[in-house]
Design a protein around this motif. Structure first.
Motif, mmCIF file in Angstrom:
data_model
loop_
_atom_site.group_PDB
_atom_site.id
_atom_site.type_symbol
_atom_site.label_atom_id
_atom_site.label_comp_id
_atom_site.label_asym_id
_atom_site.label_seq_id
_atom_site.Cartn_x
_atom_site.Cartn_y
_atom_site.Cartn_z
ATOM 1 N N ARG A 26 32.019 21.486 52.384
ATOM 2 C CA ARG A 26 30.719 21.453 53.329
ATOM 3 C C ARG A 26 29.310 21.324 52.454
ATOM 4 N NH1 ARG A 26 33.870 25.210 55.594
ATOM 5 N NH2 ARG A 26 32.195 27.007 55.072
ATOM 6 N N ALA A 27 29.396 21.551 51.830
ATOM 7 C CA ALA A 27 28.458 21.719 50.655
ATOM 8 C C ALA A 27 27.434 20.435 50.375
ATOM 9 C CB ALA A 27 28.259 22.748 49.266
ATOM 10 N N LEU A 46 31.453 29.876 40.873
ATOM 11 C CA LEU A 46 30.434 30.293 41.469
ATOM 12 C C LEU A 46 29.551 31.486 41.520
ATOM 13 C CD1 LEU A 46 27.916 29.168 43.936
ATOM 14 C CD2 LEU A 46 29.928 30.388 45.733
ATOM 15 N N CYS A 47 30.688 32.727 40.572
ATOM 16 C CA CYS A 47 30.056 33.753 40.420
ATOM 17 C C CYS A 47 28.891 34.079 39.885
ATOM 18 C CB CYS A 47 30.758 34.649 40.698
ATOM 19 S SG CYS A 47 30.723 36.298 41.007
ATOM 20 N N GLU A 48 29.870 33.774 38.962
ATOM 21 C CA GLU A 48 28.195 33.061 37.463
ATOM 22 C C GLU A 48 27.302 32.728 38.036
ATOM 23 O OE1 GLU A 48 28.732 31.412 33.141
ATOM 24 O OE2 GLU A 48 30.471 31.812 34.344
ATOM 25 N N ILE A 49 27.056 31.561 38.611
ATOM 26 C CA ILE A 49 25.562 31.155 38.872
ATOM 27 C C ILE A 49 25.166 31.545 39.421
ATOM 28 C CG2 ILE A 49 24.810 28.350 39.511
ATOM 29 C CD1 ILE A 49 27.727 26.676 38.686
ATOM 30 N N MET A 50 25.749 32.313 40.680
ATOM 31 C CA MET A 50 25.214 33.442 41.432
ATOM 32 C C MET A 50 24.741 34.097 40.989
ATOM 33 S SD MET A 50 27.453 33.538 45.288
ATOM 34 C CE MET A 50 27.336 32.339 46.279
ATOM 35 N N ASP A 51 25.053 34.981 39.997
ATOM 36 C CA ASP A 51 24.223 35.391 39.422
ATOM 37 C C ASP A 51 23.722 36.013 38.175
ATOM 38 O OD1 ASP A 51 25.881 38.012 40.351
ATOM 39 O OD2 ASP A 51 27.307 37.681 38.194
ATOM 40 N N ASP A 52 23.214 34.215 38.205
ATOM 41 C CA ASP A 52 22.347 33.974 37.193
ATOM 42 C C ASP A 52 21.695 33.909 37.945
ATOM 43 O OD1 ASP A 52 23.871 33.910 34.977
ATOM 44 O OD2 ASP A 52 24.323 31.851 35.556
ATOM 45 N N VAL A 53 20.974 32.860 39.289
ATOM 46 C CA VAL A 53 20.048 32.802 40.368
ATOM 47 C C VAL A 53 19.139 34.048 41.053
ATOM 48 C CG1 VAL A 53 19.307 31.460 42.304
ATOM 49 C CG2 VAL A 53 21.236 30.146 40.346
ATOM 50 N N HIS A 86 23.958 25.189 45.590
ATOM 51 C CA HIS A 86 23.711 23.009 44.918
ATOM 52 C C HIS A 86 24.584 23.306 43.630
ATOM 53 C CE1 HIS A 86 22.734 22.099 48.895
ATOM 54 N NE2 HIS A 86 21.432 22.534 49.057
ATOM 55 N N MET A 87 23.535 24.290 43.013
ATOM 56 C CA MET A 87 24.444 24.130 41.395
ATOM 57 C C MET A 87 25.549 23.512 40.972
ATOM 58 S SD MET A 87 21.129 26.550 40.053
ATOM 59 C CE MET A 87 21.662 26.248 37.767
ATOM 60 N N TRP A 88 25.819 24.453 41.500
ATOM 61 C CA TRP A 88 27.665 24.960 41.403
ATOM 62 C C TRP A 88 28.628 23.384 41.778
ATOM 63 C CZ3 TRP A 88 31.856 25.731 45.494
ATOM 64 C CH2 TRP A 88 32.778 26.564 45.054
ATOM 65 N N THR A 89 27.702 23.187 42.856
ATOM 66 C CA THR A 89 28.105 21.695 43.113
ATOM 67 C C THR A 89 28.239 20.245 41.930
ATOM 68 O OG1 THR A 89 26.642 20.874 44.491
ATOM 69 C CG2 THR A 89 28.814 22.066 46.155
ATOM 70 N N GLU A 90 26.826 20.677 42.342
ATOM 71 C CA GLU A 90 25.983 19.484 40.929
ATOM 72 C C GLU A 90 27.095 19.635 39.588
ATOM 73 O OE1 GLU A 90 21.835 20.777 41.114
ATOM 74 O OE2 GLU A 90 21.487 19.561 42.794
ATOM 75 N N GLU A 91 27.428 21.145 39.017
ATOM 76 C CA GLU A 91 27.703 21.080 38.279
ATOM 77 C C GLU A 91 29.739 20.570 37.959
ATOM 78 O OE1 GLU A 91 27.450 24.641 36.469
ATOM 79 O OE2 GLU A 91 24.694 24.122 36.579
#
Length: 198
Positions: A111-112, A180-187, A169-174
């Motif tokens: 979906r993303a 995803l959890c790591e990216i969410m924590d950063d953001v 979006h960052m997760w799918t771009e990468e």
């Protein structure tokens, strides 16, 4: 009577899920522009009229999973400990949902990526998020504390949902090279500075 209503509601939920899955599958196979409401209805084994009873269009059917995901988040925020700040309750709810188990479902990734490629789908997704943002603000306000004011609750809800969208979006771009959890924590760490106050 309650049993009848329970069965009826369960049947409606099953139909919505079947339509969503059919819409997602057909869109992945043929592309959003080549999928019609009639094709989705046929694949879900329902009539066009029945489709209209559940969804306004194919975009809504596709995004039903996103809506359910955020509604589950709302429920998790409601059950967080009362002594947590609103921001910590939001983070805790996300952590419980996406960092403790197997992570996000594959449909979320699909979906993303679809939303990023199709402006009509992205527009519908943003409209859905605006509605859910109001509900999340209400949940935050109900928790009380320093987030109880209407303005602060709305700003907190909006900032949190934007952070989740950015992380996705960052997760799918990468290409999902990080969790995803790591990216969410950063953001969320970056976003938290003005919101995570005791």
């Amino acid at each position: 009577m309650q049993i009848t209503m329970g069965l009826r509601e369960r049947k409606k939920a099953e139909t919505r899920q079947a339509v969503h899955e059919a819409a997602l599958r057909l869109t992945v196979e043929h592309g959003l522009d080549h999928v019609t409401v009639e094709a989705i209805a046929d694949a879900a084994n329902i009539s066009r009229r029945t489709f209209s009873n559940y969804f306004a269009g194919k975009e809504d059917a596709l995004l039903y999973g996103d809506e359910q995901r955020i509604r589950l988040l709302l429920e998790r925020v409601r059950t967080r400990p009362a002594e947590e700040s609103a921001w910590r309750a939001l983070r805790g709810a996300v952590h419980d949902r996406y960092c403790e188990g197997d992570g996000p479902e594959r449909e979320w990734v699909v979906r993303a990526r679809l939303a990023k490629r199709h402006p009509s789908l992205l527009a519908r997704q943003l409209a859905n998020h605006a509605n859910l943002e109001r509900e999340l603000a209400q949940v935050i306000a109900e928790r009380g504390g320093d987030s109880a004011t209407g303005t602060r609750a709305r700003v907190t809800a909006a900032a949190f949902l934007v952070a989740l969208r950015i992380a996705t979006h960052m997760w799918t771009e990468e290409q999902e090279t990080r969790l995803l959890c790591e990216i969410m924590d950063d953001v969320l760490d970056e976003m938290a500075r003005p919101f995570d106050r005791e």
